[in-house]
Structures are given as structure tokens and as C-alpha cells.
Design a protein around this motif. Structure first.
Motif, PDB file in Angstrom:
ATOM      1  N   GLN A  35     -11.837  -4.342   8.857  1.00  0.00           N
ATOM      2  CA  GLN A  35     -11.992  -3.297   7.840  1.00  0.00           C
ATOM      3  C   GLN A  35     -12.627  -2.030   8.387  1.00  0.00           C
ATOM      4  O   GLN A  35     -12.252  -1.536   9.437  1.00  0.00           O
ATOM      5  CB  GLN A  35     -12.831  -3.859   6.681  1.00  0.00           C
ATOM      6  N   SER A  36     -13.636  -1.506   7.681  1.00  0.00           N
ATOM      7  CA  SER A  36     -14.248  -0.243   8.093  1.00  0.00           C
ATOM      8  C   SER A  36     -15.078  -0.429   9.361  1.00  0.00           C
ATOM      9  O   SER A  36     -15.634   0.533   9.880  1.00  0.00           O
ATOM     10  CB  SER A  36     -15.125   0.306   6.973  1.00  0.00           C
ATOM     11  N   SER A  47     -12.996   3.829   4.805  1.00  0.00           N
ATOM     12  CA  SER A  47     -11.836   3.069   4.337  1.00  0.00           C
ATOM     13  C   SER A  47     -11.043   3.718   3.208  1.00  0.00           C
ATOM     14  O   SER A  47      -9.943   3.265   2.905  1.00  0.00           O
ATOM     15  CB  SER A  47     -12.282   1.676   3.878  1.00  0.00           C
ATOM     16  N   ASP A  68     -26.516  -2.547   1.714  1.00  0.00           N
ATOM     17  CA  ASP A  68     -25.720  -3.039   2.849  1.00  0.00           C
ATOM     18  C   ASP A  68     -26.636  -3.764   3.806  1.00  0.00           C
ATOM     19  O   ASP A  68     -27.864  -3.627   3.740  1.00  0.00           O
ATOM     20  CB  ASP A  68     -25.005  -1.872   3.561  1.00  0.00           C
ATOM     21  N   ASN A  98     -17.378   0.516   2.287  1.00  0.00           N
ATOM     22  CA  ASN A  98     -17.730   1.646   3.156  1.00  0.00           C
ATOM     23  C   ASN A  98     -16.651   2.721   3.041  1.00  0.00           C
ATOM     24  O   ASN A  98     -15.917   2.995   3.994  1.00  0.00           O
ATOM     25  CB  ASN A  98     -17.869   1.128   4.598  1.00  0.00           C
ATOM     26  N   GLN A 106       0.830  -1.214   0.000  1.00  0.00           N
ATOM     27  CA  GLN A 106       0.000   0.000   0.000  1.00  0.00           C
ATOM     28  C   GLN A 106       0.861   1.259   0.000  1.00  0.00           C
ATOM     29  O   GLN A 106       0.894   2.033   0.951  1.00  0.00           O
ATOM     30  CB  GLN A 106      -0.951  -0.020   1.195  1.00  0.00           C
ATOM     31  N   PHE A 110      -7.326   1.443  11.197  1.00  0.00           N
ATOM     32  CA  PHE A 110      -8.262   2.270  10.407  1.00  0.00           C
ATOM     33  C   PHE A 110      -9.720   1.860  10.561  1.00  0.00           C
ATOM     34  O   PHE A 110     -10.571   2.276   9.785  1.00  0.00           O
ATOM     35  CB  PHE A 110      -7.858   2.257   8.927  1.00  0.00           C
ATOM     36  N   ASN A 140      -8.232   7.458   8.295  1.00  0.00           N
ATOM     37  CA  ASN A 140      -8.174   7.907   6.899  1.00  0.00           C
ATOM     38  C   ASN A 140      -8.483   9.390   6.709  1.00  0.00           C
ATOM     39  O   ASN A 140      -8.401   9.899   5.589  1.00  0.00           O
ATOM     40  CB  ASN A 140      -9.071   7.034   6.022  1.00  0.00           C
ATOM     41  N   GLU A 194     -27.510 -16.980   1.778  1.00  0.00           N
ATOM     42  CA  GLU A 194     -27.483 -17.158   0.332  1.00  0.00           C
ATOM     43  C   GLU A 194     -26.359 -18.101  -0.060  1.00  0.00           C
ATOM     44  O   GLU A 194     -25.339 -18.175   0.607  1.00  0.00           O
ATOM     45  CB  GLU A 194     -27.331 -15.801  -0.382  1.00  0.00           C
ATOM     46  N   THR A 234     -17.953  -1.710  10.025  1.00  0.00           N
ATOM     47  CA  THR A 234     -19.422  -1.736   9.989  1.00  0.00           C
ATOM     48  C   THR A 234     -19.948  -2.964  10.704  1.00  0.00           C
ATOM     49  O   THR A 234     -20.888  -2.889  11.495  1.00  0.00           O
ATOM     50  CB  THR A 234     -19.938  -1.800   8.537  1.00  0.00           C
ATOM     51  N   GLN A 235     -19.342  -4.105  10.424  1.00  0.00           N
ATOM     52  CA  GLN A 235     -19.833  -5.353  10.988  1.00  0.00           C
ATOM     53  C   GLN A 235     -19.268  -5.572  12.398  1.00  0.00           C
ATOM     54  O   GLN A 235     -20.024  -5.733  13.354  1.00  0.00           O
ATOM     55  CB  GLN A 235     -19.467  -6.510  10.052  1.00  0.00           C
TER      56      GLN A 235
HETATM   57  N1  LIG Z   1      -5.755   3.627   6.392  1.00  0.00           N
HETATM   58  C1  LIG Z   1      -6.033   2.455   5.809  1.00  0.00           C
HETATM   59  N2  LIG Z   1      -7.136   2.335   5.054  1.00  0.00           N
HETATM   60  C2  LIG Z   1      -7.402   1.148   4.442  1.00  0.00           C
HETATM   61  C3  LIG Z   1      -6.538   0.045   4.586  1.00  0.00           C
HETATM   62  C4  LIG Z   1      -5.375   0.193   5.412  1.00  0.00           C
HETATM   63  O1  LIG Z   1      -4.580  -0.738   5.605  1.00  0.00           O
HETATM   64  N3  LIG Z   1      -5.156   1.411   5.991  1.00  0.00           N
HETATM   65  N4  LIG Z   1      -6.822  -1.136   3.939  1.00  0.00           N
HETATM   66  C5  LIG Z   1      -7.633  -1.079   2.752  1.00  0.00           C
HETATM   67  C6  LIG Z   1      -8.089  -2.425   2.394  1.00  0.00           C
HETATM   68  S1  LIG Z   1      -6.858  -3.604   2.192  1.00  0.00           S
HETATM   69  C7  LIG Z   1      -9.380  -2.737   2.199  1.00  0.00           C
HETATM   70  S2  LIG Z   1      -9.769  -4.303   1.625  1.00  0.00           S
HETATM   71  C8  LIG Z   1     -10.434  -1.726   2.395  1.00  0.00           C
HETATM   72  C9  LIG Z   1     -11.709  -2.307   2.950  1.00  0.00           C
HETATM   73  O2  LIG Z   1     -12.613  -1.348   3.346  1.00  0.00           O
HETATM   74  P1  LIG Z   1     -14.144  -1.399   2.843  1.00  0.00           P
HETATM   75  O3  LIG Z   1     -14.179  -1.414   1.371  1.00  0.00           O
HETATM   76  O4  LIG Z   1     -14.881  -0.293   3.472  1.00  0.00           O
HETATM   77  O5  LIG Z   1     -14.574  -2.832   3.362  1.00  0.00           O
HETATM   78  P2  LIG Z   1     -15.586  -3.299   4.469  1.00  0.00           P
HETATM   79  O6  LIG Z   1     -15.467  -2.561   5.743  1.00  0.00           O
HETATM   80  O7  LIG Z   1     -15.431  -4.775   4.492  1.00  0.00           O
HETATM   81  O8  LIG Z   1     -16.972  -2.864   3.833  1.00  0.00           O
HETATM   82  C10 LIG Z   1     -17.891  -3.747   3.408  1.00  0.00           C
HETATM   83  C11 LIG Z   1     -19.269  -3.111   3.573  1.00  0.00           C
HETATM   84  O9  LIG Z   1     -20.172  -3.899   2.838  1.00  0.00           O
HETATM   85  C12 LIG Z   1     -21.104  -4.527   3.715  1.00  0.00           C
HETATM   86  N5  LIG Z   1     -21.268  -5.886   3.207  1.00  0.00           N
HETATM   87  C13 LIG Z   1     -20.720  -7.032   3.653  1.00  0.00           C
HETATM   88  N6  LIG Z   1     -21.111  -8.075   2.888  1.00  0.00           N
HETATM   89  C14 LIG Z   1     -21.924  -7.576   1.926  1.00  0.00           C
HETATM   90  C15 LIG Z   1     -22.628  -8.157   0.818  1.00  0.00           C
HETATM   91  O10 LIG Z   1     -22.583  -9.360   0.558  1.00  0.00           O
HETATM   92  N7  LIG Z   1     -23.355  -7.308   0.040  1.00  0.00           N
HETATM   93  C16 LIG Z   1     -23.423  -5.970   0.294  1.00  0.00           C
HETATM   94  N8  LIG Z   1     -24.157  -5.217  -0.512  1.00  0.00           N
HETATM   95  N9  LIG Z   1     -22.780  -5.411   1.332  1.00  0.00           N
HETATM   96  C17 LIG Z   1     -22.033  -6.194   2.121  1.00  0.00           C
HETATM   97  C18 LIG Z   1     -20.531  -4.410   5.104  1.00  0.00           C
HETATM   98  O11 LIG Z   1     -21.571  -4.334   6.062  1.00  0.00           O
HETATM   99  C19 LIG Z   1     -19.706  -3.116   5.007  1.00  0.00           C
HETATM  100  O12 LIG Z   1     -20.457  -1.976   5.287  1.00  0.00           O
HETATM  101  O13 LIG Z   1      -9.942  -0.734   3.293  1.00  0.00           O
HETATM  102  C20 LIG Z   1      -8.799  -0.088   2.820  1.00  0.00           C
HETATM  103  N10 LIG Z   1      -8.520   1.047   3.671  1.00  0.00           N
END
Ligand SMILES: Nc1nc2c(c(=O)[nH]1)N[C@H]1C(S)=C(S)[C@@H](COP(=O)(O)OP(=O)(O)OC[C@H]3O[C@@H](n4cnc5c(=O)[nH]c(N)nc54)[C@H](O)[C@@H]3O)O[C@H]1N2
Ligand SMILES: Nc1nc2c(c(=O)[nH]1)N[C@H]1C(S)=C(S)[C@@H](COP(=O)(O)OP(=O)(O)OC[C@H]3O[C@@H](n4cnc5c(=O)[nH]c(N)nc54)[C@H](O)[C@@H]3O)O[C@H]1N2
Ligand code: SF4
Ligand SMILES: [Mo]
Length: 715
Positions: free
Chosen positions: A614-615, A419, A440, A415, A310, A680, A689, A462, A617-618
Motif C-alpha cells: 500500500q502506501s 494513496s 498511526d 495514509n 478501479q 504506488f 498518485n 491487541e 508506511t509499514q
Molecule cells: N495509484 C494507486 N493508488 C491506490 C491504489 C492503486 O492500485 N493505485 N490502490 C488503492 C487501494 S486498493 C487501497 S486499499 C489504498 C490503501 O492505501 P492506504 O489507505 O493509505 O493504506 P495503508 O498504506 O495500508 O495505510 C494504513 C496506515 O494506517 C497505519 N495502520 C496500520 N494498522 C493500523 C491500525 O490498526 N490502527 C491505526 N490507527 N493505524 C494503522 C499504517 O501504518 C499506515 O500508515 O490505496 C489505494 N491507492
């Protein structure tokens, strides 16, 4: 025991049990869900990745199924009060379809954008990409995987011709004499994986970890290199320099299986270990010990994760480690190789089937005429109707609501308010949209800004497939249907496609009935179509059927035919390049996008803690996890804290040119004194962030989450 054998979902059985996988990370631990009188419990299950282990997140994953904050009805923003209010599905879908068509009539098809996620099943990721290209006909789709492993993906593609995170099964780790982990903290991010690390060391192997912090993983290592963030490339080039000097290069392998080594050899000549020490702070003796452990090992594996990737030079950094691996003759050798630890539950499959801005299913390129013909054929549309490539996530988010940029955004499975890098800016951009739609299960911080929120089904409700960090395609199985009022993502896309077709201007109209047929809601039907769409592509799923997955512990892609073999190990005979050889690329160190200075004298880096995902939410809504990791923190060295007059637990503010975050100080001698770290996972004032830099890698579009310049003070 096979994956499906414990599956017992027949009606009338009490309690009901289903064999499935954890909803969270890419390890995709096997688990059994058991429902007894309405209560769902998680039981661990033997599976080749977790061997019966689960982390705290997996154990508690079922808690969200009946969570009081779960969304069970669509929400619409009231134009009068500005508040989100419960609405019928008909009202919500109509608002979206009329909104989208009005915006597209006025500003063109590309005025609507889609943002996906690496947690979506293969079926959903595929359907989302198709929905963008066929129902919306916009070029603007990208996803959060851009923030995740895109740099390793790009480096893998250019070196090996294909991007599969681990080109070998996880079990190979246990056989490596030397294992080098660069910017990976699996003890917190994939805890059951540590069993493999323990086994490796029981077998006499050496573990070396490269991390600016002495993490739980680094503390188990035989050797811990503690570089300044953003200097991994220099470290890798120095390791190759030493290997050359000491004569540890596998000359026969380089000659037979690779191209481009002479240029790389010349380019690392200038990387004397002392020069790398000066930049990174890693002592020459440690560099030499690492090079020796790799260069003289019978079997060696190099793995990178987000710490190395990153960065605005993430692709080149991974390439430097790939160069090292190739020079030592590792990729394609049993028990040896290079791999990237993919992060999200379907981080691998989610990057193969068309959520990416430049991609069509099967890891095809959207600018390749043959790929367009093939996929358009499967989709039943003319190839010239398919849009061209869009732009990567950070650029897409930055363009929202700007002149010429998209005016509507549909978010499925991410989210970004928490993130995305430089999140306050992203939040402003989202607020500037004419229409924001979020699907979500919970009201994430992004959903809270939306005009329309759609409640979607959860993992245990599902069926579908996920592709784990090894490229192993697995079955996610439904325990029970979604609660009343909640629809699956596939059903939402089908409903929207139908309404959009009905709202087409006369003449251009595609009958709504065709739209419904194009977007089936049954995941098995979608997977059958995905197989055809991926056939012949680099990530070929044509031979993978759900029943085949059931009778094995998953199926590794590529798998072109049902009666032919799958591919647990790639590159044993040839690489996926036109000439079958892996390609060296010369790469050189460059400074971080934002150097430290008098006003912002410290390096800021970010990452994860075990109990949050992650973010957040869960996981911020799961009791046990909230107790285990209730709040954000800022980790700093006691010497630095003393200089700044900060005690353990004091509220501190971390400020960059883009904004600030506030959280209690956590003093720890395990971090470098010139570097501060924050997780984060939290929103609001504790959002890391707000501080991070949205500078991106020029090739992958990966943002520089792992380094920017800050100052720290008592708040
Ligand atoms: N500062 C900093 N920021 C980072 C990172 C870091 O290392 N440092 N890492 C980064 C990385 S590697 C990642 S992967 C990202 C991840 O960050 P995000 O993309 O925000 O990932 P999640 O928090 O998993 O968000 C998933 C959202 O979708 C919802 N969700 C879960 N399953 C489903 C589904 O089947 N369908 C739908 N419609 N919604 C669903 C969850 O409730 C949640 O709100 O963050 C990045 N941000
Ligand atoms: N508990 C938990 N587990 C998760 C997740 C989660 O959110 N929570 N998310 C999943 C996802 S999507 C992902 S992508 C993976 C990520 O898994 P990891 O990559 O293991 O996680 P991170 O904590 O982001 O980063 C790893 C390490 O990089 C170090 N680091 C920071 N800067 C640098 C640098 O410049 N160089 C080097 N060498 N190291 C550096 C950090 O100190 C950190 O310990 O985890 C997955 N598993
Ligand atoms: S390691 Fe990952 S897949 Fe396994 S239980 Fe924990 S979060 Fe789930
Ligand atoms: Mo990730």
C-alpha cells in the motif's frame, strides 16, 4: 488443527507462542508468533487459505514491533515553530476535544470528519463508525475501502443483493475447470494463493488472465489476454455475445434463478468480437477461446480485482462479468461462480460495520428507518439523533477546508497523502484544515501533516477479529501488550468520547461516565455489541463468538445463531434479493474519463509489487523489503522507450494534467507499448498518485486509479 489449538499465551511460558494471522492483506495467512527473550519471530501455520505458506511481507511482519521509528508518545504541533513535538496524552486529547467542540459550535456537527481503513479489526471499524455517529454526531465518515473494492461491492449488491467478496471458500478455485482472473495479479499481491492456482491446473483446469501486463500471474496462465487498460467491459460483453451465438447460455438457470436477461441479451448483440478487438486489442481468436473455455466448462469461476474495478466505470465493468457468470449459470453452483478478490487485511469486515458513509453495522443502510431504530437501540440513543449519510472518500477529501466542508479530520488506518488519487490536491486540502488528527503506529506522510499524532498499538498487541476475502471471520490474537506510552485505537476512541462529553455545552451534556460506558476498550466487549448490532442485517454476525472461531478454522457470515450453521457458500438455493433471483443489468462500454491526446499520448496505469504494501508506511521501513524493492520505477516497453530515447534505468518523468512523478525507467517487453505502469507505494517525487485521475465511478465513488493520460520523458 484448529485455529486456537496452538495458542499458548499463559504467563511464565518461555518462549511464548500465539496463533494469529498476518497483519497485511486479505488472504490473512495463518501464522504463529513466537517471543523468545524479547525477540519476536514469525512461523508459518497451516490455515485453509495459505496452507502453511507466507509471502515475504508476512515473514518480516514482526520487524515493526520494536522498530526504532515506532511512535511511542503523542505528538503535538508547536504553534510557534510549526514542528511536531512529544506531548502527554492529556495534552493531546484535550487539544483534540476542545478543537473539535470549538469547530462544531461554530460550524455545526458535520464540520468534523472521520476517515477509516480496511486494515482495522471489525471491533475498531465498528467503534469508529459508532464514534462518528454517537460521539461526534457527524454524517462525515468514510474510508479507504472506497479506493479498494467499492465497485465490486456495488455490482455485487445490485446483482446478488449482498456483497461478500468470495461467496465460496478459496479451496473451490482448485476444482474449477476454467478460472478467469480479470485485473488480478495474485502472484505478487497474494503469493500463497498461487498454490490454489497450481492445484487447479494440476487437476486439469485452465487458467486465463486478463491484464495489460504479462505479470508473474499472467505468465503462468494457459491464455493471457492483454487488453488496453479500461476496455474490460467491452471484452466481457463480447464474451457474452460469443456465448449467446454459440448456444452456451444456461437457459434453465437463467429462467429459474435470474431476472432481466432479455434486455442484456439485446444489449450485447452489438458487441461483435471484432468490435471488442478493435477497442481492446485482444484478438478475436483469444476472445473465442476464452468464451469457449468458460462456456463449455463443467465448473468455471470468474474473479475480478483492482485492474478491472478501479475505473470510473468499475461498477459496470464488474457487472458485465457478473452478467456473463449468470448467463453461464455459474453463481451458486458447486465449484463455480463469480467473486472479487478483496484486498486489505479486513477489507471485507471493514466494509460491513459502519465505516462507510451510508452504512450502519451489519451492512445496514443508514437511510433505512428500521435499521436506524435497531442500531440506535443497541447504542442507547434516540434514532432521530443519528446523522444521515455522508459522502464517499474522494468527495470527502476534496471538500476538506472548503467553504461548508469539514474543518477537522480524524484519520485511523490510512495514509491518503500517498494513496489517494490526485494526491497533491489532497495534500493541499489536508493542509487547509483547522485540525488534522492521525492515529498511526508510524509517522506516515499523512501523520507528518497532522496537528496531533496519536501512537497506536500494532496487530500483535491487541485481540480482535478480521474477516478475510472469503467472508471468514478470524481471530487476531495478542502476543504481548503495547509498549509503554502507546494506546489501542479502542482506548483512544474511548478517551476522546469521554473528553468530548465533558466538553459538551451545558444542557446538551451527556455525562462523561455514559460516554465511557458507550465506548468499551475491551475488544471482546465490543465484539459482543457488534454481534447484537449486526443481528438481522445482511452481514449477520450474531451467532459468531470468539470461542466458536477458536474451535473451527474461522466462521463464515451470515451466521445468525450460535447453534445454527455458518455460510461458507452463498446463493446455493437463492440470492439475497427480495424475490431470491439474481438481477441482470445491461451495461455498455464507455471511454476512460481522460482520453489520450497529442499532449498526453500514453495510458498510465498503477498497481503493486510483491515486497511493498500500500502506501508503504509499514513495508518501506522493513529492511528485507526495502532491499527487495527499494524504489519506485516506471515500467515501459522497449519499443516505446527507444522512441522516447530512454534507456533502462534512466530517470524519467511521467506527467499528467494533475502533476508528475519521477523514477527510474524499467524496460520490459511484457507491457503494452501504448501503456506505462508504476507502483504506488512511494512518496515524494516518486508518488504515482501525483499523476492519477480523481474521476470517480458515479455509483461506487471508486477513483480511476487504473487509467489516465500521460506523457513520458527523460528527466
Ligand atoms: N495509484 C494507486 N493508488 C491506490 C491504489 C492503486 O492500485 N493505485 N490502490 C488503492 C487501494 S486498493 C487501497 S486499499 C489504498 C490503501 O492505501 P492506504 O489507505 O493509505 O493504506 P495503508 O498504506 O495500508 O495505510 C494504513 C496506515 O494506517 C497505519 N495502520 C496500520 N494498522 C493500523 C491500525 O490498526 N490502527 C491505526 N490507527 N493505524 C494503522 C499504517 O501504518 C499506515 O500508515 O490505496 C489505494 N491507492
Ligand atoms: N504486495 C502487495 N500485496 C497486496 C497489496 C500491496 O499493496 N502489496 N495490497 C492489497 C490490497 S489492499 C489489494 S486491493 C490487492 C490488490 O490486488 P491486485 O488487484 O492483484 O493488484 P494491482 O496490482 O492493483 O492490480 C492488478 C493488475 O491489474 C492490472 N491492470 C491495470 N489496469 C488494468 C485494466 O484496465 N484492466 C485489467 N484487466 N487489468 C489492469 C495491473 O497491470 C496489475 O497487474 O492486493 C493486496 N495485496
Ligand atoms: S499473502 Fe497477504 S496475508 Fe499472506 S503473508 Fe503475504 S501479505 Fe500476509
Ligand atoms: Mo485495496
Amino acid at each position: 488443527m484448529t485455529d486456537g489449538a496452538r495458542s499458548a499465551t499463559g504467563p511464565g511460558r518461555s518462549p511464548r507462542e500465539v496463533a494469529t494471522h498476518c497483519p497485511y492483506c486479505a488472504l490473512q495467512c495463518g501464522m504463529v508468533l513466537r517471543e523468545d527473550a524479547g525477540a519476536v519471530t514469525v512461523l508459518p501455520r497451516q490455515f485453509p487459505t495459505n496452507r502453511g505458506g507466507l509471502c515475504q511481507k508476512g515473514w518480516t511482519a514482526a520487524e515493526l514491533l520494536d522498530h526504532p521509528e515506532r511512535l511511542t508518545t503523542p505528538l503535538l504541533r508547536d504553534p510557534e515553530t510549526g514542528e511536531l513535538r512529544p506531548a502527554t496524552w492529556a495534552a493531546a486529547l484535550d487539544r483534540i476535544a476542545t478543537g473539535i467542540r470549538a469547530i462544531q459550535r461554530e460550524a455545526g456537527r458535520d464540520a468534523v470528519a472521520v476517515f477509516g481503513g480496511g486494515g482495522l479489526t471489525n471491533e475498531k471499524a465498528y467503534a469508529l463508525g459508532k464514534f462518528a455517529r454517537v460521539a461526534l454526531r457527524t454524517r462525515h465518515i468514510d474510508y479507504n475501502g472506497r479506493f479498494c473494492m467499492s465497485s465490486a461491492a456495488a455490482a455485487g449488491l445490485r446483482a446478488f443483493g449482498v456483497d461478500r467478496g468470495l461467496p465460496f471458500p478459496l479451496a473451490d478455485l482448485a476444482r474449477a475447470d476454467t478460472l478467469l482472473l480479470v485485473g488480478a495479479n495474485p502472484a505478487e499481491t497474494m503469493p500463497p494463493m498461487v498454490r490454489w492456482l497450481n492445484e487447479q491446473r494440476r487437476n486439469g483446469g485452465r487458467l486465463i488472465v486478463v491484464d495489460p501486463r504479462a505479470t508473474a500471474t499472467a505468465r503462468q496462465a494457459d491464455l493471457h489476454l492483454q487488453p488496453l487498460p479500461g476496455t474490460d467491459l467491452a471484452v466481457a460483453n463480447a464474451l457474452l455475445h460469443i456465448a449467446l451465438t454459440e448456444g452456451w447460455i444456461d437457459q434453465a438457470y437463467v429462467a429459474e434463478r435470474t431476472t432481466g436477461f432479455p434486455v442484456v441479451r439485446r444489449s450485447v448483440a452489438a458487441w461483435w468480437p471484432a468490435r471488442a478487438e478493435q477497442l481492446s486489442g485482444v484478438p478475436v481468436a483469444d476472445l473465442e477461446a476464452t468464451a469457449r473455455a468458460l462456456g463449455t466448462a463443467g465448473r468455471a469461476i470468474i474473479l475480478t480485482a483492482r485492474g478491472a474495478e478501479q475505473h470510473a466505470k468499475g461498477v459496470d465493468t464488474v457487472t458485465a462479468y457478473v452478467n456473463l457468470a449468470l448467463a453461464l449459470g455459474l453463481p451458486g453452483r458447486p465449484g463455480s461462480g463469480y467473486g472479487c478478490l478483496t484486498g486489505q487485511g479486513n477489507g471485507q469486515g471493514g466494509r460491513e460495520h459502519g465505516q462507510k458513509a451510508d452504512q450502519l453495522p451489519g451492512y445496514r443502510r443508514i437511510d433505512d428507518p428500521a435499521a436506524r431504530e435497531h442500531v440506535a437501540g443497541v447504542w442507547g440513543v434516540p434514532a432521530d439523533e443519528l446523522p444521515g449519510p455522508g459522502v464517499p472518500a474522494t468527495e470527502l477529501l476534496d471538500s476538506l477546508g472548503t467553504p461548508g466542508g469539514p474543518r477537522a479530520l480524524l484519520v485511523f488506518g490510512s495514509n491518503p497523502v500517498v494513496s489517494a488519487p490526485r494526491a497533491s490536491h489532497v495534500e493541499r486540502r489536508l493542509r487547509g484544515l483547522d485540525l488534522l488528527v492521525v492515529a498511526d503506529l508510524l509517522l506516515s506522510e499523512t501523520a507528518a501533516l497532522a496537528d496531533v499524532v496519536l501512537p497506536t498499538a500494532q496487530w500483535a498487541e491487541e485481540d480482535g477479529t478480521m474477516t478475510n476475502l472469503e467472508g471468514r471471520v478470524l481471530r487476531r490474537r495478542a502476543l504481548r501488550p503495547p509498549p509503554p506510552g502507546v494506546r489501542t485505537d479502542l482506548a483512544i476512541l474511548a478517551d476522546l468520547a469521554t473528553r468530548l462529553a465533558a466538553a459538551e455545552p451545558a444542557g446538551a451534556a451527556r455525562p462523561a461516565a455514559t460516554a465511557a460506558a458507550r465506548f468499551p476498550t475491551d475488544p471482546a466487549t465490543v465484539f459482543a455489541e457488534l454481534r447484537r448490532a449486526s443481528a438481522g442485517g445482511p452481514a449477520d454476525y450474531a451467532g459468531i463468538s470468539w470461542s466458536r472461531i477458536d474451535t473451527a478454522d474461522g466462521v463464515f457470515w451470515p451466521c445468525p445463531t450460535e447453534d445454527g450453521p455458518d455460510t461458507p457458500r452463498l446463493f446455493t438455493e437463492r440470492f439475497a434479493t427480495p424475490d431470491g433471483r439474481a438481477r441482470f443489468h445491461p451495461v455498455d462500454h464507455r471511454p476512460a474519463a481522460e482520453p489520450v491526446c497529442a499532449d498526453y499520448p500514453l495510458h498510465f496505469t498503477t498497481g503493486r509489487v510483491l515486497a511493498q504494501y500500500q502506501s508503504g508506511t509499514q513495508t518501506r521501513r522493513v529492511d528485507a523489503l526495502r532491499r527487495a524493492a527499494p524504489d519506485a520505477f516506471v515500467e515501459l516497453h522497449p519499443d516505446l522507450a527507444a522512441r522516447l530515447g530512454i534507456d533502462d534505468g534512466d530517470p524519467v518523468r511521467v506527467t499528467s494534467r494533475r502533476g508528475d512523478m519521477r523514477a527510474p525507467a524499467r524496460l520490459s517487453p511484457t507491457i503494452r507499448p501504448d501503456t506505462v505502469f508504476a507502483p504506488f507505494h512511494w512518496a515524494g517525487p516518486a508518488r504515482a498518485n501525483s499523476v492519477t485521475n480523481d474521476a470517480v465511478d458515479p455509483i461506487s465513488g471508486m477513483p480511476e486509479f487504473k487509467i489516465c493520460a500521460v506523457r513520458v520523458e527523460k528527466a
